[in-house]
Design a protein around this motif. Sequence first.
Motif, PDB file in Angstrom:
ATOM      1  N   ASP A 140       0.837  -1.219   0.000  1.00  0.00           N
ATOM      2  CA  ASP A 140       0.000   0.000   0.000  1.00  0.00           C
ATOM      3  C   ASP A 140       0.864   1.259   0.000  1.00  0.00           C
ATOM      4  O   ASP A 140       0.616   2.206  -0.752  1.00  0.00           O
ATOM      5  CB  ASP A 140      -0.913   0.016   1.237  1.00  0.00           C
ATOM      6  CG  ASP A 140      -2.089  -0.945   1.086  1.00  0.00           C
ATOM      7  OD1 ASP A 140      -2.335  -1.384  -0.060  1.00  0.00           O
ATOM      8  OD2 ASP A 140      -2.737  -1.266   2.091  1.00  0.00           O
ATOM      9  N   GLU A 141       1.873   1.230   0.854  1.00  0.00           N
ATOM     10  CA  GLU A 141       2.761   2.396   0.995  1.00  0.00           C
ATOM     11  C   GLU A 141       3.510   2.673  -0.315  1.00  0.00           C
ATOM     12  O   GLU A 141       3.555   3.810  -0.799  1.00  0.00           O
ATOM     13  CB  GLU A 141       3.763   2.092   2.124  1.00  0.00           C
ATOM     14  CG  GLU A 141       4.658   3.253   2.513  1.00  0.00           C
ATOM     15  CD  GLU A 141       5.782   2.803   3.460  1.00  0.00           C
ATOM     16  OE1 GLU A 141       6.899   3.331   3.308  1.00  0.00           O
ATOM     17  OE2 GLU A 141       5.537   1.920   4.314  1.00  0.00           O
ATOM     18  N   GLN A 193       1.098   3.787  -3.122  1.00  0.00           N
ATOM     19  CA  GLN A 193       0.622   5.153  -2.879  1.00  0.00           C
ATOM     20  C   GLN A 193       1.675   6.166  -3.356  1.00  0.00           C
ATOM     21  O   GLN A 193       1.356   7.146  -4.024  1.00  0.00           O
ATOM     22  CB  GLN A 193       0.345   5.335  -1.382  1.00  0.00           C
ATOM     23  CG  GLN A 193      -0.488   6.572  -1.104  1.00  0.00           C
ATOM     24  CD  GLN A 193      -0.814   6.706   0.385  1.00  0.00           C
ATOM     25  OE1 GLN A 193      -0.536   5.822   1.182  1.00  0.00           O
ATOM     26  NE2 GLN A 193      -1.399   7.823   0.750  1.00  0.00           N
ATOM     27  N   LYS A 194       2.944   5.882  -3.022  1.00  0.00           N
ATOM     28  CA  LYS A 194       4.037   6.762  -3.447  1.00  0.00           C
ATOM     29  C   LYS A 194       4.161   6.795  -4.966  1.00  0.00           C
ATOM     30  O   LYS A 194       4.536   7.808  -5.559  1.00  0.00           O
ATOM     31  CB  LYS A 194       5.359   6.287  -2.832  1.00  0.00           C
ATOM     32  CG  LYS A 194       5.545   6.683  -1.388  1.00  0.00           C
ATOM     33  CD  LYS A 194       6.911   6.235  -0.900  1.00  0.00           C
ATOM     34  CE  LYS A 194       7.090   6.501   0.591  1.00  0.00           C
ATOM     35  NZ  LYS A 194       8.300   5.839   1.122  1.00  0.00           N
ATOM     36  N   ASP A 215      -3.243   2.675  -7.817  1.00  0.00           N
ATOM     37  CA  ASP A 215      -4.301   2.100  -6.975  1.00  0.00           C
ATOM     38  C   ASP A 215      -3.985   0.641  -6.646  1.00  0.00           C
ATOM     39  O   ASP A 215      -3.868  -0.183  -7.557  1.00  0.00           O
ATOM     40  CB  ASP A 215      -5.639   2.204  -7.737  1.00  0.00           C
ATOM     41  CG  ASP A 215      -6.816   1.643  -6.952  1.00  0.00           C
ATOM     42  OD1 ASP A 215      -6.604   1.136  -5.831  1.00  0.00           O
ATOM     43  OD2 ASP A 215      -7.945   1.706  -7.476  1.00  0.00           O
TER      44      ASP A 215
END
Length: 278
Positions: A250-251, A254-255, A259
């Motif tokens: 997720d991290e 996101q960066k 999605d």
Amino acid sequence: MSLLGPVEVRRLAEELDIRPTKKLGQNFVHDPNTVRKIVTAAELDENDIVLEVGPGLGSLTLALLPNAQQVVAVEIDPPLAQRLPQTVSEMDPENAAKLHVVLKDAMKVTQKDLPAQPTAIVANLPYNVAVPVVLHLLSELPTLQKGLVMVQAEVADRMAAKPGNKIYGVPSVKLAWYAEAKKAGSIGKNVFWPAPNVDSGLVWFQRHEKPLSTVDRKRLFQIVDAAFAQRRKTLRAALKGWAGSAEKVDELLQKAGIDPQQRGEQLSVIDFIRIAEV
């Protein structure tokens, strides 16, 4: 210049006591119109040094020689490699000096194995190794700028597929890292001896003028492999093993501005590069 037809192909095979093997993916082209079509689609010019993988009895080799500066033919089968220069001398003495034969497995070829550095690859590739061979050669031979390969129709579709397509996958992304690829025609079964069970397709590609990124290719390809290992999984689930945890995925995503609920087949090579760069 003469080209090999069905009679000449059978005669040569008989002389060499060759029975085409599935293990080496041997299906010999015996239709002169097909090899002419391949050479035209390859968009060669007289300065091109052409790498041909698996020349076999020489059907395509004979069509390539008048259209290139040199042809470097890489053949894994010793009797075929030995006979090829003789066949060319008999059928096209004028261009025979342009041919160099290298007895080697194409998957192990490096720059130092070749007498000249190729600018183009044109080949009828064994179905079972087509994608690994193309990727290996693009990686090992920086002078290789373009190519036209004949492969199984399904493999051709995969190599040229774009994001969002059901058949878009690992071969599509990895080839896109090196080059822009597109389908360049279809070939029926009956131009081969023995006739394979499937149709073939032509894939044309042109290497990017400059690399898409300086990111480590091995890392990028690991991410691609992980993303497609279980196609139905979202990136969050598919990349969990590679990243260490779903939270870490997720991290990272996101960066990278991607999605985590997307699937690998929705991402372009540029998207995968963004993940690798993060």
